[in-house]
Design a protein around this motif. Structure first.
Motif, short mmCIF file in Angstrom:
data_model
loop_
_atom_site.label_atom_id
_atom_site.label_comp_id
_atom_site.label_asym_id
_atom_site.label_seq_id
_atom_site.Cartn_x
_atom_site.Cartn_y
_atom_site.Cartn_z
N ILE A 95 0.85 -1.19 0.00
CA ILE A 95 0.00 0.00 0.00
C ILE A 95 0.88 1.24 0.00
O ILE A 95 2.08 1.17 0.28
CB ILE A 95 -0.95 0.04 1.22
CG1 ILE A 95 -0.16 0.12 2.53
CG2 ILE A 95 -1.91 -1.14 1.22
CD1 ILE A 95 -1.04 0.32 3.77
N VAL A 97 1.13 5.36 1.30
CA VAL A 97 0.62 6.30 2.30
C VAL A 97 1.12 7.70 1.97
O VAL A 97 2.32 7.95 1.95
CB VAL A 97 1.08 5.92 3.73
CG1 VAL A 97 0.50 6.90 4.75
CG2 VAL A 97 0.65 4.49 4.06
N LEU A 136 -5.87 8.36 9.81
CA LEU A 136 -5.72 7.69 8.52
C LEU A 136 -7.04 7.72 7.76
O LEU A 136 -8.09 7.38 8.31
CB LEU A 136 -5.29 6.24 8.72
CG LEU A 136 -3.80 5.93 8.84
CD1 LEU A 136 -3.56 4.43 8.83
CD2 LEU A 136 -3.01 6.59 7.73
N HIS A 138 -9.11 6.76 4.03
CA HIS A 138 -9.14 6.00 2.77
C HIS A 138 -10.52 6.13 2.15
O HIS A 138 -11.55 5.90 2.83
CB HIS A 138 -8.83 4.52 3.02
CG HIS A 138 -8.97 3.68 1.78
ND1 HIS A 138 -8.17 3.85 0.67
CD2 HIS A 138 -9.84 2.67 1.46
CE1 HIS A 138 -8.53 2.98 -0.26
NE2 HIS A 138 -9.54 2.27 0.19
N ALA A 139 -10.55 6.52 0.89
CA ALA A 139 -11.80 6.65 0.14
C ALA A 139 -12.80 7.53 0.88
O ALA A 139 -13.99 7.23 0.92
CB ALA A 139 -12.39 5.27 -0.15
N LEU A 143 -10.24 5.66 9.15
CA LEU A 143 -10.06 4.27 9.54
C LEU A 143 -9.85 4.17 11.04
O LEU A 143 -9.07 4.94 11.63
CB LEU A 143 -8.85 3.66 8.81
CG LEU A 143 -8.87 3.76 7.27
CD1 LEU A 143 -7.66 3.04 6.68
CD2 LEU A 143 -10.17 3.20 6.70
N CYS A 152 -11.25 -3.01 5.97
CA CYS A 152 -11.29 -1.63 5.49
C CYS A 152 -11.46 -1.54 3.98
O CYS A 152 -11.45 -0.43 3.42
CB CYS A 152 -10.01 -0.88 5.89
SG CYS A 152 -9.75 -0.78 7.68
N LEU A 154 -9.34 -2.49 1.70
CA LEU A 154 -8.09 -2.15 1.04
C LEU A 154 -7.66 -3.28 0.12
O LEU A 154 -7.79 -4.46 0.46
CB LEU A 154 -6.99 -1.88 2.06
CG LEU A 154 -7.22 -0.75 3.06
CD1 LEU A 154 -6.00 -0.58 3.94
CD2 LEU A 154 -7.56 0.54 2.35
N ALA A 158 -3.43 0.14 -2.78
CA ALA A 158 -4.33 1.17 -2.24
C ALA A 158 -3.53 2.37 -1.73
O ALA A 158 -2.40 2.25 -1.28
CB ALA A 158 -5.18 0.59 -1.10
N LEU A 160 -3.52 5.47 1.01
CA LEU A 160 -4.06 6.06 2.24
C LEU A 160 -3.53 7.48 2.37
O LEU A 160 -2.48 7.83 1.83
CB LEU A 160 -3.64 5.25 3.47
CG LEU A 160 -3.98 3.76 3.50
CD1 LEU A 160 -3.58 3.16 4.85
CD2 LEU A 160 -5.44 3.52 3.24
N HIS A 161 -4.27 8.31 3.10
CA HIS A 161 -3.82 9.68 3.39
C HIS A 161 -3.71 9.85 4.90
O HIS A 161 -4.54 9.33 5.66
CB HIS A 161 -4.82 10.71 2.84
CG HIS A 161 -4.83 10.80 1.34
ND1 HIS A 161 -5.50 9.89 0.55
CD2 HIS A 161 -4.24 11.67 0.49
CE1 HIS A 161 -5.34 10.21 -0.72
NE2 HIS A 161 -4.58 11.28 -0.79
#
Length: 231
Positions: A95, A97, A136, A138-139, A143, A152, A154, A158, A160-161
């Motif tokens: 993933i 980040v 965190l 996502h979409a 999370l 989640c 994922l 994927a 993540l921010h």
């Protein structure tokens, strides 16, 4: 690795014999695949994924005790017609980040059984953001620490921010063109990119299309993504 069976062309370059045949892949069940001798291991994984729905990143293939590397061909391992290749399915994935507050994106190799809290610990080690200062996303949703990655939604690759969340709180108002004014509770160390991500989650306006500006000292100034609200 066993020696590959090759021949030479007139220029002295190696040639791999090209022929079509069938091999067998042992999983919980045995699956027959139609392959070509010059197919790569990566192509075989793609065929398995198309039939069984197993992501390539989760597949590990072995033949005669050898781990098969993605960029090698069947002929490199002397995998001939009616050979049996063993498949092991892992729960690993990769993933990405994105950390707007420090202007960097990190890559993590994780397992679907790991928790969000485990990922935050990895981000602290690799990105320098304290675990308890991270949110965190996502979409468009936050999370929860105790959630497993498998819960989640994922998948491999994927994104993540990370929102940095120090204790200094601010309230700002954003005039969204055509959408009215929205009220945001933020922190003084949020970056402009963090704020754009919040707006995206609330207004469904992609962060990459947003331009934020503020009136500072009587002048309207476009805000840079990596700058904090405090600065």
């Amino acid at each position: 690795m066993p020696p590959a069976r090759t021949s030479m062309d007139d220029s002295g370059q190696e040639q791999h014999p090209h022929c079509c045949y069938k091999i067998y892949v042992k999983m919980l069940k045995t699956v027959a695949l139609d392959v070509e001798s010059t197919d790569t291991v990566d192509q075989i994984k793609h065929k398995i994924g198309a039939i069984e729905g197993i992501d390539k990143s989760q597949q590990q293939l072995f033949f005669a005790g050898f781990h098969l590397e993605n960029d090698t061909m069947l002929t490199d391992y002397d995998i001939m017609a009616n050979s049996s290749v063993e498949l092991y399915v892992t729960d690993g994935m990769q993933i990405f980040v994105k950390i707007p507050s420090v202007g960097k994106t990190i890559k993590l190799n994780v397992k679907r059984t790991q928790s969000v809290d485990d990922i935050k610990a990895a981000i602290e080690r690799n990105g320098g953001i304290p675990l308890n200062k991270q949110i965190l996303m996502h979409a468009g949703r936050q999370l929860e620490d105790n959630d497993r990655l498998s819960q989640c939604g994922l998948s491999n690759g994927a994104m993540l921010h990370v929102l940095a969340c120090p204790t200094d709180k601010l309230q700002v108002f954003v005039d969204v063109e055509g959408g009215g004014i929205i009220n945001l509770d933020v922190k003084c160390y949020y970056t402009v990119a963090d704020v754009k991500l919040l707006i995206e989650t609330l207004e469904d306006v992609p962060a990459c299309t947003q331009i934020l500006s503020a009136e500072i000292g009587g002048d309207v100034i476009a805000l840079e993504d990596t700058e904090t609200l405090q600065s």
